[in-house]
Design a protein around this motif. Structure first.
Motif, PDB file in Angstrom:
ATOM      1  N   MET A  39       7.447 -11.108   1.888  1.00  0.00           N
ATOM      2  CA  MET A  39       7.701  -9.906   2.680  1.00  0.00           C
ATOM      3  C   MET A  39       6.409  -9.162   2.999  1.00  0.00           C
ATOM      4  O   MET A  39       6.418  -8.254   3.822  1.00  0.00           O
ATOM      5  N   ASN A  40       5.319  -9.514   2.319  1.00  0.00           N
ATOM      6  CA  ASN A  40       4.059  -8.797   2.426  1.00  0.00           C
ATOM      7  C   ASN A  40       4.292  -7.300   2.251  1.00  0.00           C
ATOM      8  O   ASN A  40       3.875  -6.477   3.062  1.00  0.00           O
ATOM      9  N   ALA A  41       5.014  -6.964   1.186  1.00  0.00           N
ATOM     10  CA  ALA A  41       5.378  -5.582   0.900  1.00  0.00           C
ATOM     11  C   ALA A  41       5.141  -5.308  -0.578  1.00  0.00           C
ATOM     12  O   ALA A  41       5.024  -6.237  -1.384  1.00  0.00           O
ATOM     13  N   TYR A  42       5.095  -4.034  -0.918  1.00  0.00           N
ATOM     14  CA  TYR A  42       4.755  -3.596  -2.272  1.00  0.00           C
ATOM     15  C   TYR A  42       5.853  -2.692  -2.825  1.00  0.00           C
ATOM     16  O   TYR A  42       6.527  -1.992  -2.071  1.00  0.00           O
ATOM     17  N   PHE A  43       5.996  -2.701  -4.159  1.00  0.00           N
ATOM     18  CA  PHE A  43       6.893  -1.751  -4.806  1.00  0.00           C
ATOM     19  C   PHE A  43       6.333  -1.418  -6.176  1.00  0.00           C
ATOM     20  O   PHE A  43       5.574  -2.193  -6.761  1.00  0.00           O
ATOM     21  N   TYR A  55       1.273  -0.663   5.900  1.00  0.00           N
ATOM     22  CA  TYR A  55       1.308   0.254   7.040  1.00  0.00           C
ATOM     23  C   TYR A  55       2.417   1.292   6.899  1.00  0.00           C
ATOM     24  O   TYR A  55       2.269   2.432   7.354  1.00  0.00           O
ATOM     25  N   GLN A  56       3.514   0.953   6.242  1.00  0.00           N
ATOM     26  CA  GLN A  56       4.542   1.954   5.971  1.00  0.00           C
ATOM     27  C   GLN A  56       4.021   2.995   4.971  1.00  0.00           C
ATOM     28  O   GLN A  56       4.296   4.188   5.104  1.00  0.00           O
ATOM     29  N   VAL A  57       3.255   2.531   3.979  1.00  0.00           N
ATOM     30  CA  VAL A  57       2.632   3.456   3.032  1.00  0.00           C
ATOM     31  C   VAL A  57       1.660   4.359   3.784  1.00  0.00           C
ATOM     32  O   VAL A  57       1.652   5.584   3.599  1.00  0.00           O
ATOM     33  N   LEU A  58       0.836   3.768   4.651  1.00  0.00           N
ATOM     34  CA  LEU A  58      -0.115   4.546   5.433  1.00  0.00           C
ATOM     35  C   LEU A  58       0.602   5.606   6.271  1.00  0.00           C
ATOM     36  O   LEU A  58       0.189   6.772   6.300  1.00  0.00           O
TER      37      LEU A  58
END
Length: 147
Positions: free
Chosen positions: A62-66, A26-29
């Motif tokens: 974290m359910n996050a991507y990098f 959602y931050q990417v979105l």
């Protein structure tokens, strides 16, 4: 008109490469909204393709991507995540991955992924927490060790 897959994938990569910390889908979105991307499934599909291609990593807890830093070759990565500043580092993991693979084989366990996430404090945050001098603090040339 819909953006081509490769365009969306590259836009997502640009956002992830430009972020000092991992981002949720959602931050990417939110970062892509000014470019006309409004649909969460579009971002999730791009992230899935990029992860499958080894260009991004997903941090499970974290359910996050990098963006992949590319330092680990074909071996799955050991990812060190700073709990304070949230920056990530990829460490060479060949020996660790071999040991995990051997242990899994001994146990008859069929692995589906082997990325190790290590949480703690990066060097800078650990130094700040310990009250150690940072390079900027010692740059004045004075001895700050008063006895």
């Amino acid at each position: 008109m819909a953006r081509p897959r490769s365009g969306t994938d590259e836009a997502v990569m640009t956002i992830l490469r430009g972020s000092p910390t991992p981002l949720t889908a959602y931050q990417v979105l939110d970062a892509l909204r000014p470019q006309g991307v409004q649909s969460p499934p579009v971002v999730y599909r791009a992230l899935e393709r990029l992860e499958r291609d080894g260009r991004v990593h997903r941090l499970e807890q974290m359910n996050a991507y990098f963006a992949c830093h590319g330092h680990h070759g074909a071996a799955p990565a050991i990812i060190a995540i700073c709990r304070q500043c949230r920056k990530v580092e990829e460490w060479d993991s060949a020996a660790t991955v071999e040991a995990l693979g051997a242990r899994a084989a001994e146990a008859g366990f069929k692995t589906e992924s082997r990325m190790v996430e290590v949480r703690g404090l990066c060097r800078a945050c650990a130094a700040a927490e310990d009250g150690a001098e940072t390079p900027a603090a010692s740059a004045c040339g004075h001895d700050h060790h008063h006895g």
